[in-house]
Design a protein around this motif. Structure first.
Motif, short mmCIF file in Angstrom:
data_model
loop_
_atom_site.label_atom_id
_atom_site.label_comp_id
_atom_site.label_asym_id
_atom_site.label_seq_id
_atom_site.Cartn_x
_atom_site.Cartn_y
_atom_site.Cartn_z
N UNK A 163 0.83 -1.21 0.00
CA UNK A 163 0.00 0.00 0.00
C UNK A 163 0.86 1.26 0.00
N UNK A 164 1.94 1.23 0.77
CA UNK A 164 2.85 2.38 0.80
C UNK A 164 3.48 2.63 -0.57
N UNK A 165 3.87 1.53 -1.23
CA UNK A 165 4.48 1.65 -2.56
C UNK A 165 3.49 2.29 -3.54
N UNK A 166 2.26 1.77 -3.56
CA UNK A 166 1.24 2.30 -4.46
C UNK A 166 0.97 3.77 -4.14
N UNK A 167 0.84 4.07 -2.85
CA UNK A 167 0.57 5.46 -2.43
C UNK A 167 1.68 6.40 -2.86
N UNK A 168 2.92 5.95 -2.77
CA UNK A 168 4.04 6.80 -3.16
C UNK A 168 4.02 7.06 -4.66
N UNK A 169 3.72 6.04 -5.46
CA UNK A 169 3.68 6.21 -6.91
C UNK A 169 2.52 7.13 -7.32
N UNK A 170 1.44 7.11 -6.53
CA UNK A 170 0.35 8.06 -6.77
C UNK A 170 0.82 9.48 -6.46
N UNK A 171 1.49 9.65 -5.32
CA UNK A 171 1.99 10.96 -4.90
C UNK A 171 2.98 11.54 -5.92
N UNK A 172 3.80 10.67 -6.48
CA UNK A 172 4.80 11.12 -7.46
C UNK A 172 4.19 11.41 -8.83
N UNK A 173 2.92 11.07 -8.98
CA UNK A 173 2.25 11.32 -10.25
C UNK A 173 2.45 10.23 -11.28
N UNK A 174 3.14 9.14 -10.89
CA UNK A 174 3.35 8.05 -11.83
C UNK A 174 2.04 7.29 -12.04
N UNK A 175 1.28 7.12 -10.96
CA UNK A 175 -0.05 6.52 -11.05
C UNK A 175 -1.11 7.61 -10.92
N UNK A 176 -2.33 7.29 -11.36
CA UNK A 176 -3.43 8.25 -11.33
C UNK A 176 -3.70 8.74 -9.92
N UNK A 177 -4.10 9.98 -9.81
CA UNK A 177 -4.37 10.59 -8.50
C UNK A 177 -5.56 9.95 -7.81
N UNK A 178 -6.49 9.40 -8.59
CA UNK A 178 -7.70 8.81 -7.99
C UNK A 178 -7.56 7.31 -7.74
N UNK A 179 -6.35 6.77 -7.95
CA UNK A 179 -6.14 5.34 -7.74
C UNK A 179 -6.18 5.04 -6.24
N UNK A 180 -6.99 4.06 -5.86
CA UNK A 180 -7.14 3.68 -4.45
C UNK A 180 -6.07 2.65 -4.08
N UNK A 181 -5.10 3.01 -3.23
CA UNK A 181 -4.04 2.05 -2.86
C UNK A 181 -4.56 0.76 -2.25
N UNK A 182 -5.68 0.85 -1.52
CA UNK A 182 -6.23 -0.33 -0.86
C UNK A 182 -6.77 -1.33 -1.87
N UNK A 183 -7.64 -0.86 -2.80
CA UNK A 183 -8.19 -1.75 -3.82
C UNK A 183 -7.10 -2.22 -4.79
#
Length: 227
Positions: free
Chosen positions: A152-172
């Motif tokens: 979850x931390x990895x996914x959240x970080x990639x969202x924060x960095x803009x690599x993944x979509x801003x609306x991507x839910x790290x949990x799901x």
């Protein structure tokens, strides 16, 4: 871990050294993992475990009290190994140049490699979650506090960095990745008869490539998909 042959007479006098304690305990866990390749947990006996480990069956009572506690120790060991592996993945993601390397590929390849290495233990866990047992309780509690939390931390970080979509839910997202990648381990024996895939490195690599493409199309911002 490597199974070792122990002479039961070594325990005749006094308490064994801490090093010997660890070797024997590891040998019993390793023997249990070996037996799980061929039979379900309920069919494995204390006598069989001791025979494979090369120790007197009384050693299971000495180190673990009973067979159930031995399986708890096995699961705890597995979850610690998984946690360590996921932390290594996290460090790899922290250091990479996102313009040069695809973190989705690193995540998927690393998790599949880790799951394949511990396939027997994972099958045990996934089977046990159907039952209201201590193994289920340990699995649920430790899974939430170890590998899943790291992912979850990895996914959240990639969202924060803009690599993944801003609306991507790290949990799901974490749940989806975990469930899909577990299937490779669980369905190993039905891949060929059901889907015509021959289990092995080539099939695994093709599936990794497919998943990376599918995930990236869903995870990445639309503007980034052309890159």
């Amino acid at each position: 871990m490597t199974s070792i042959r122990m002479d039961p007479k070594a325990f005749a006098v006094g308490r064994p050294s801490a090093e010997l304690d660890r070797h024997v305990a590891d040998a019993l866990i390793d023997a249990t993992v070996s037996l799980l390749h061929d039979k379900p947990r309920g069919e494995i006996t204390v006598r069989q475990i001791a025979a494979v480990a090369g120790v007197n069956k009384a050693m299971i009572g000495y180190y673990f009290q009973n067979k159930d506690n031995l399986f708890l120790a096995l699961v705890d060991h597995l979850l610690k190994r998984l946690s360590d592996a996921f932390c290594i993945i996290e460090k790899s993601i922290e250091k990479i140049d996102l313009q040069e390397r695809n973190p989705t590929r690193i995540i998927i390849e690393s998790i599949i490699e880790t799951y394949s290495e511990h396939s027997v233990g994972l099958r045990l866990l996934i089977t046990e979650i159907q039952f209201n047992s201590q193994l289920k309780q340990l699995y649920v509690e430790q899974l939430c506090s170890r590998p899943t939390r790291v992912l979850k931390r990895i996914i959240g970080r990639l969202v924060t960095l803009g690599y993944y979509r801003a609306d991507l839910d790290p949990n799901f997202t974490t749940f989806t990745i975990e469930i899909l990648l577990c299937q490779l381990i669980m369905n190993e024996n039905v891949m060929e008869p059901a889907f015509g895939f021959s289990p092995g490195r080539e099939t695994t690599q093709k599936w990794v490539d497919y998943l990376v493409e599918i995930f990236d199309r869903g995870f990445r911002p639309i503007a980034a998909l052309g890159n």
